[in-house]
Structures are given as structure tokens and as C-alpha cells.
Scaffold this motif. Structure first.
Motif, PDB file in Angstrom:
ATOM      1  N   ARG A  79       0.850  -1.187   0.000  1.00  0.00           N
ATOM      2  CA  ARG A  79       0.000   0.000   0.000  1.00  0.00           C
ATOM      3  C   ARG A  79       0.890   1.242   0.000  1.00  0.00           C
ATOM      4  NH1 ARG A  79      -2.835   0.685   6.022  1.00  0.00           N
ATOM      5  NH2 ARG A  79      -0.912   1.025   7.220  1.00  0.00           N
ATOM      6  N   ILE A  80       0.369   2.322  -0.545  1.00  0.00           N
ATOM      7  CA  ILE A  80       1.086   3.593  -0.652  1.00  0.00           C
ATOM      8  C   ILE A  80       0.119   4.723  -0.302  1.00  0.00           C
ATOM      9  CG2 ILE A  80       2.042   5.246  -2.319  1.00  0.00           C
ATOM     10  CD1 ILE A  80       3.442   2.981  -3.707  1.00  0.00           C
ATOM     11  N   ARG A  81       0.648   5.731   0.389  1.00  0.00           N
ATOM     12  CA  ARG A  81      -0.181   6.911   0.695  1.00  0.00           C
ATOM     13  C   ARG A  81       0.605   8.180   0.379  1.00  0.00           C
ATOM     14  NH1 ARG A  81      -3.302   7.428   6.332  1.00  0.00           N
ATOM     15  NH2 ARG A  81      -1.196   7.300   7.210  1.00  0.00           N
ATOM     16  N   PHE A 250      -4.086  -3.696 -10.217  1.00  0.00           N
ATOM     17  CA  PHE A 250      -4.462  -2.291 -10.253  1.00  0.00           C
ATOM     18  C   PHE A 250      -4.464  -1.753  -8.820  1.00  0.00           C
ATOM     19  CE2 PHE A 250      -8.248  -4.884  -9.994  1.00  0.00           C
ATOM     20  CZ  PHE A 250      -9.111  -4.234  -9.136  1.00  0.00           C
ATOM     21  N   TRP A 251      -4.528  -0.437  -8.694  1.00  0.00           N
ATOM     22  CA  TRP A 251      -4.510   0.234  -7.397  1.00  0.00           C
ATOM     23  C   TRP A 251      -5.916   0.642  -6.981  1.00  0.00           C
ATOM     24  CZ3 TRP A 251      -0.225   0.420  -4.401  1.00  0.00           C
ATOM     25  CH2 TRP A 251       1.024   0.236  -5.005  1.00  0.00           C
ATOM     26  N   TRP A 262      -2.461  -2.171  -3.589  1.00  0.00           N
ATOM     27  CA  TRP A 262      -2.317  -2.992  -4.779  1.00  0.00           C
ATOM     28  C   TRP A 262      -3.291  -4.145  -4.632  1.00  0.00           C
ATOM     29  CZ3 TRP A 262      -0.870  -2.529  -9.480  1.00  0.00           C
ATOM     30  CH2 TRP A 262      -0.542  -3.631 -10.268  1.00  0.00           C
ATOM     31  N   ALA A 263      -4.210  -4.311  -5.592  1.00  0.00           N
ATOM     32  CA  ALA A 263      -5.348  -5.224  -5.447  1.00  0.00           C
ATOM     33  C   ALA A 263      -5.000  -6.666  -5.776  1.00  0.00           C
ATOM     34  CB  ALA A 263      -6.506  -4.751  -6.323  1.00  0.00           C
ATOM     35  N   ASN A 264      -3.779  -7.074  -5.462  1.00  0.00           N
ATOM     36  CA  ASN A 264      -3.353  -8.440  -5.736  1.00  0.00           C
ATOM     37  C   ASN A 264      -2.117  -8.728  -4.902  1.00  0.00           C
ATOM     38  OD1 ASN A 264      -3.448 -10.953  -6.961  1.00  0.00           O
ATOM     39  ND2 ASN A 264      -3.265 -10.174  -9.049  1.00  0.00           N
ATOM     40  N   ARG A 265      -1.831  -9.991  -4.697  1.00  0.00           N
ATOM     41  CA  ARG A 265      -0.534 -10.356  -4.138  1.00  0.00           C
ATOM     42  C   ARG A 265       0.532 -10.039  -5.172  1.00  0.00           C
ATOM     43  NH1 ARG A 265      -1.133 -15.532  -0.679  1.00  0.00           N
ATOM     44  NH2 ARG A 265       0.615 -16.325  -1.901  1.00  0.00           N
ATOM     45  N   LEU A 328      -8.924  -6.874   1.759  1.00  0.00           N
ATOM     46  CA  LEU A 328      -7.616  -7.435   2.090  1.00  0.00           C
ATOM     47  C   LEU A 328      -7.663  -8.955   2.184  1.00  0.00           C
ATOM     48  CD1 LEU A 328      -6.372  -4.863   4.768  1.00  0.00           C
ATOM     49  CD2 LEU A 328      -5.796  -4.961   2.335  1.00  0.00           C
ATOM     50  N   GLN A 329      -8.751  -9.483   2.724  1.00  0.00           N
ATOM     51  CA  GLN A 329      -8.897 -10.931   2.781  1.00  0.00           C
ATOM     52  C   GLN A 329      -8.991 -11.515   1.378  1.00  0.00           C
ATOM     53  OE1 GLN A 329      -8.923 -12.790   5.858  1.00  0.00           O
ATOM     54  NE2 GLN A 329      -8.448 -14.334   4.310  1.00  0.00           N
ATOM     55  N   GLY A 330      -9.664 -10.800   0.501  1.00  0.00           N
ATOM     56  CA  GLY A 330      -9.763 -11.248  -0.881  1.00  0.00           C
ATOM     57  C   GLY A 330      -8.411 -11.268  -1.569  1.00  0.00           C
ATOM     58  N   ILE A 331      -7.570 -10.268  -1.288  1.00  0.00           N
ATOM     59  CA  ILE A 331      -6.232 -10.254  -1.861  1.00  0.00           C
ATOM     60  C   ILE A 331      -5.440 -11.460  -1.380  1.00  0.00           C
ATOM     61  CG2 ILE A 331      -4.040  -9.007  -1.951  1.00  0.00           C
ATOM     62  CD1 ILE A 331      -5.620  -6.410  -1.701  1.00  0.00           C
ATOM     63  N   GLN A 332      -5.519 -11.727  -0.082  1.00  0.00           N
ATOM     64  CA  GLN A 332      -4.807 -12.885   0.449  1.00  0.00           C
ATOM     65  C   GLN A 332      -5.316 -14.187  -0.173  1.00  0.00           C
ATOM     66  OE1 GLN A 332      -5.235 -13.714   4.627  1.00  0.00           O
ATOM     67  NE2 GLN A 332      -3.518 -15.124   4.678  1.00  0.00           N
TER      68      GLN A 332
END
Length: 558
Positions: A79-81, A250-251, A262-265, A328-332
Motif C-alpha cells: 500500500r502507498i499513501r 491495479f490500485w 495494490w489489489a493483488n498479491r 484485504l482478505q480477498g487479496i490474500q
């Protein structure tokens, strides 16, 4: 898990990107830093989880690229902010005045967090202090170039995950390397390159003997960023996507906190697409300081963790979007919907662990050492699946041998026992590409031929080449999909729901079994032609970017 081990698996980075204009009409200068980790690390890291923020900037061209690379051996989540700062001073004034009261250049911790509106990433939230910057600075998100798919980069030489420096190139300044300087002059580069757009390209290399830059004394080859499946978006926009599209490259930005995820591992040796591609000052800044100076800075804070530590993104004391935990659980998990008690996509499992009747098209799963994509339920207990990634450095003319080797050498006996018999003709149909018509432009370019169903002797033969189970005369085997198979499986809710969904895993092209004219072959392309159907691809092509992609029909009751 003990606190020491938890710290070992945690990687946090901070980067500062600041641009300074010394006078209206002058040049920009960025800085970048990775803030040092606060937690002590007393023991050797057990699992090599490593990531590096890349910051490429050139003050002459104003190019600005920010992305994350995974140089470690295990997947990470990122993640980035962003936060911003602007101050101005007329020539007759003694001091700079900050745009947002209470902020100062020297204290990046109190810079204003960039907060987008809930449904538009290009518009800062009107009720937030961030909105003050709308008038003076446009942030350009994502990466898109006509006729191009993704940029190239030089992988970091620095694989020390206790070293919090960025890969800062060109005029970018790493905060640690530059000793915290904010003078727009001090050198703080930590990575090769001049920071210009497209400085790196396919086939490039750099010898770091010396070393010239921090890290190992080796020669690295250029690598390509992951193509973005879609432009960066807010979580509200993400919420409206179909479940099968919610995990990808994608972000996604939480408009409550400004964190972009980042919407993926991010797998080993992968780099994200760009979150930030440019920061452009508007003409309004000249009206504000028509005879003076201004300083505008962007602070980039990043968090990189192993997937099983993603709760650290939740337990930071901030008020996150209501759907962040599920996201986040979905990404994992690699999937956003419940498809029964099947193992997670990246969890290598025995064939007996899967209930294929509950799977949905495009679902990724790992079985007996191979990763597959589920394509469809064919009825009578039969299910079509395809290897997720094409077998690289293999060609259309080698298909028979590659498929036979895959079946005999890569499949365990337990998987072979499930493979249903199919009949594949020794002489596959030929279909000249010139016979097919396509939409001229728009999102469906070379997606499906517009005249596929029209009568024509050559097309009729190709259209009939559909793979099915043949219990009487078929043989259990791996096969390549035909053009008819791909067309039948392309569309919403099917195995190939869109262009990006047709590309092989890890952005690989793959050949079909349908031949084109002469020595050409029908192929699913990648790169600038991602997901397109092409019938003129040379059948002898064998390279690192794709190849043969074996498919199977399985039946667990066999």
C-alpha cells in the motif's frame, strides 16, 4: 506469533518525493526516501520478504514514476499513501506562507494527506483540507501510453530488507542517502537511470560492479512492470465491480485514509504498475506567485507486508473504509467470493481437496504443483481447466511434444486419473485470418469476429472444432484450445470475461491449436495487443513471453 517474529515478517517503507520550483518558469526537483524502521530486529529474518519503492524523476522533463518491486522470495501485499505540501513567497516577502495553515516544509509528518473524492480519484475531496491543492497541482495516476502495454524498469540491486532506502534514480533523492536534505541540490540517487520516461526498455542491462549503486555487485537485466488491468480507482468504485474483477493488477484507494492498495498479491520478481506517473502544476500557481517562489512536495508513505500479516493494515488506529477488511482478505485468498470449501488459489493441494462443482469461471487454483484457471462446468461431472501460465519458450509447431511432455511429466498420477478422454484431430483446421472481420475500434477490438457465424467452407470447419469429452474414441490427454473453444468461452461470466482475462498468467501470450495461413497460428496476444485474437502470429515463435498453454477436461468421479 512472537513480537520478534512478527517484526521479521514486516516491512515498512517511507518515501519522500518533493518538487521545488525556485522561480516561476524554473525547473522541478524531486526527493525520495525510505524512512528507517522503528522496530528492533534481533534475529535473522526467517522468510525473505522484500520490497523496494522505485522513484524515477527527471527535473528537465518532469517525468515522475512511482511503483513497488518485490525482490524477495515470497509474495507481498503493498500500500502507498501520498501527502502534499505547498508554500509560496512573493519577492518582497521575508517568509514562505504554507497553503494549509499549521503545516511546514521541514515536518513531513504534518503534510496534508491526499484524499480523493469517493467516486473520482482525480478530484480531491471537497470537504477535506486536501482540496486546497486542486487549484494548483494535478496528480496523474496509473500508466497509459498509446500502443504500449507496460513500462520497463531496472530491478533493484539492493536486496537487504533491513535497508530502508528507495531505488531513487535520476534527480530523485532518497531521504537517507541525501541525509534529509530539502535544498533541491544535494544528490541522493541510489539507482541507475536518468529518470526520463521510458529510459529502460526490453533487453537492457546494467553492471553494478564496484558497486556503483547500493546492493549486490551483479549485472541485472531489465524487467517489465505488470500491465494495469484497469486504472487506479477508489474503493467506492471498486465496490461496484463484479466479484470476479475485484482482485487484479491495479490500485484501489481508500477515500477515508488515502491509502492506495495494490489489489493483488505481488509475487516474487514482479513490480506493480505505476500508482503515480506525474504531478503537474496548473497555471493558477503563476497567478498566486507571479513574481516570487513556491515549493510543492509530495510525501509517499508505503507499507509492505507478507499476505498472512495483512491485518497490520487494519490495526493501525485509522478509520478505514467499511469494505477494507473483506478487500484485504480477498487479496490474500486471491478471490472475492465464496466458492465452497476449495483451497485458496495459491494453496497447493491434492486433487481430492477440490469440489469443482462449486467453482466459478476464472477461479485460480493450485493442484499437485501446477496452477490452473477454471474455465467451465461442462456437465456430467466434467470440468474444463487450463494451465494459468503458458509454458514459455515453446512454439505452435512444438505443440504436440509440449503437450505430451506436460501430461506425462508434469501431472501426478492422481491428476491423470481424473483426466477425461478427448479426441483431437491430427490435422487441425486452418483458418486464414483474412476471412475474419472485427470491430474497427473500441473495447472489442479483435475480441470476437463479427462474421464467425456466417456460412463459409473454411470457417465452418474451424467453427466445428470444439473440444468435448469422447468416451468412445477419445484419449485422456492435455490439449490446446481451438479458436472455436476460445470464442465460445469469451464473454461476461465465462472463462475469458474480457481481454485481460484471456492473457496467460504472469502476462504470457499463448498459441491455439487452430492454424492460420501458411506457417502462422492463431494466438492470444500480450503487450500492446493484450488479449487480442491474431491469426498471423509466426508458428515458429518461441520466446520468454509465452508459448503453449495446456488445457484439460477433468472429472473427479473417474
Amino acid at each position: 506469533m512472537t513480537p520478534e517474529k512478527k517484526n521479521q515478517r514486516r516491512l515498512r517503507n517511507l518515501a519522500l518525493l518533493s518538487l521545488l520550483l525556485l522561480a516561476v518558469g524554473g525547473t522541478f526537483a524531486f526527493q525520495a526516501f525510505n524512512q528507517r524502521a522503528i522496530n528492533d530486529r534481533l534475529n535473522e529474518v526467517e522468510i525473505n520478504v522484500g520490497g523496494r519503492v522505485h522513484d524515477y524523476y527527471n527535473r528537465d522533463t518532469e517525468n515522475k514514476d512511482v511503483f513497488v518491486e518485490n525482490y524477495g522470495e515470497r509474495p507481498i501485499m503493498a500500500r502507498i499513501r501520498l501527502s502534499e505540501f505547498l508554500e509560496t513567497r512573493q519577492r518582497d516577502e521575508a517568509n514562505f506562507t504554507p497553503l494549509v495553515a499549521g503545516t511546514s516544509r521541514d515536518d513531513v509528518e504534518n503534510w496534508t494527506t491526499w484524499i480523493p473524492s469517493a467516486n473520482d480519484i482525480t478530484d480531491r475531496e471537497n470537504t477535506n483540507a486536501s482540496n486546497a491543492f486542486d487549484q494548483y497541482a494535478n496528480l496523474i495516476f496509473g500508466w497509459e501510453r498509446s500502443g504500449q502495454d507496460a513500462p520497463w524498469y531496472m530491478p533493484t540491486f539492493n536486496h537487504d530488507n533491513l535497508d530502508q532506502r528507495t531505488a531513487a534514480a535520476g534527480h530523485a533523492r532518497d531521504w537517507i542517502e541525501g541525509n534529509g536534505a530539502t535544498d533541491a541540490v544535494t544528490d541522493g540517487a541510489t539507482h541507475p537511470g536518468d529518470g526520463t520516461d521510458a529510459y529502460w526498455s526490453a533487453g537492457g542491462s546494467f553492471d553494478n560492479s564496484g558497486p556503483v549503486w547500493p546492493g549486490e555487485e551483479v549485472t541485472n537485466q531489465t524487467a517489465q512492470n505488470l500491465p494495469q488491468d484497469r486504472a487506479p480507482m477508489t474503493m467506492n468504485q471498486w465496490s461496484n465491480l463484479p466479484n470476479e474483477d475485484k482482485i487484479g493488477n491495479f490500485w484501489v484507494v481508500d477515500p477515508n485514509t488515502g491509502w492506495a492498495y495494490w489489489a493483488n498479491r505481488l509475487d516474487r520478481e514482479q513490480a506493480t504498475s505505476y500508482l503515480l506517473d506525474a504531478a503537474e502544476m496548473t497555471a493558477a500557481i503563476e497567478d498566486k506567485v507571479f513574481n516570487g517562489f513556491y515549493y510543492y512536495g509530495i510525501h509517499v508513505e508505503s507499507g509492505l507486508v507478507s499476505p498472512d500479516q495483512h491485518e497490520e493494515f487494519l490495526n493501525d488506529g485509522e478509520q478505514h473504509h467499511a469494505e477494507l477488511e473483506d478487500f484485504l482478505q480477498g487479496i490474500q485468498n486471491g478471490v472475492m467470493y465464496d466458492d465452497g470449501q476449495n483451497p485458496l488459489p495459491n494453496e497447493d493441494s491434492a486433487p481430492a481437496a477440490f469440489d469443482f462443482s462449486t467453482m466459478r469461471p476464472v477461479r485460480i487454483f493450485t493442484m499437485a504443483g501446477e496452477q490452473y484457471r477454471y474455465l467451465e462446468n461442462m456437465g456430467s461431472g466434467n470440468h474444463m481447466i487450463i494451465r494459468n501460465e503458458a509454458i514459455r519458450n515453446t512454439s505452435f509447431v512444438e505443440q504436440a511434444t509440449v503437450l505430451e511432455d506436460f501430461y506425462n511429466q508434469s501431472l501426478t498420477q492422481a491428476v491423470k486419473d481424473m483426466v477425461a478422454p478427448v479426441s483431437i484431430a491430427d490435422e487441425v483446421p486452418n483458418l486464414r485470418s483474412m476471412l475474419m472481420s472485427w470491430p474497427e475500434e473500441g473495447p472489442y477490438t479483435r475480441w470476437l469476429p463479427t462474421n464467425w457465424d456466417e456460412p463459409h467452407p473454411e470457417v465452418d470447419v474451424a467453427r466445428a472444432d470444439v473440444t468435448t469429452v469422447n468416451q468412445a474414441e477419445g484419449v485422456p490427454q492435455a490439449f490446446s484450445l481451438s479458436l472455436a473453444d476460445v470464442i465460445r468461452l469469451s464473454g461476461e461470466g465465462r472463462g475469458f470475461p474480457h481481454h485481460a482475462g484471456r492473457v496467460g498468467g504472469h502476462n504470457t501470450w499463448w498459441s491455439l491449436r487452430t492454424a492460420g495461413h501458411g506457417e502462422s497460428a492463431w494466438t492470444i496476444r500480450w503487450g500492446a495487443f493484450r488479449g487480442n485474437l491474431h491469426g498471423t502470429f509466426p508458428g515458429t515463435t518461441s520466446d520468454d513471453y509465452g508459448g503453449v498453454r495446456p488445457a484439460l477436461i477433468i472429472n473427479s468421479s473417474n
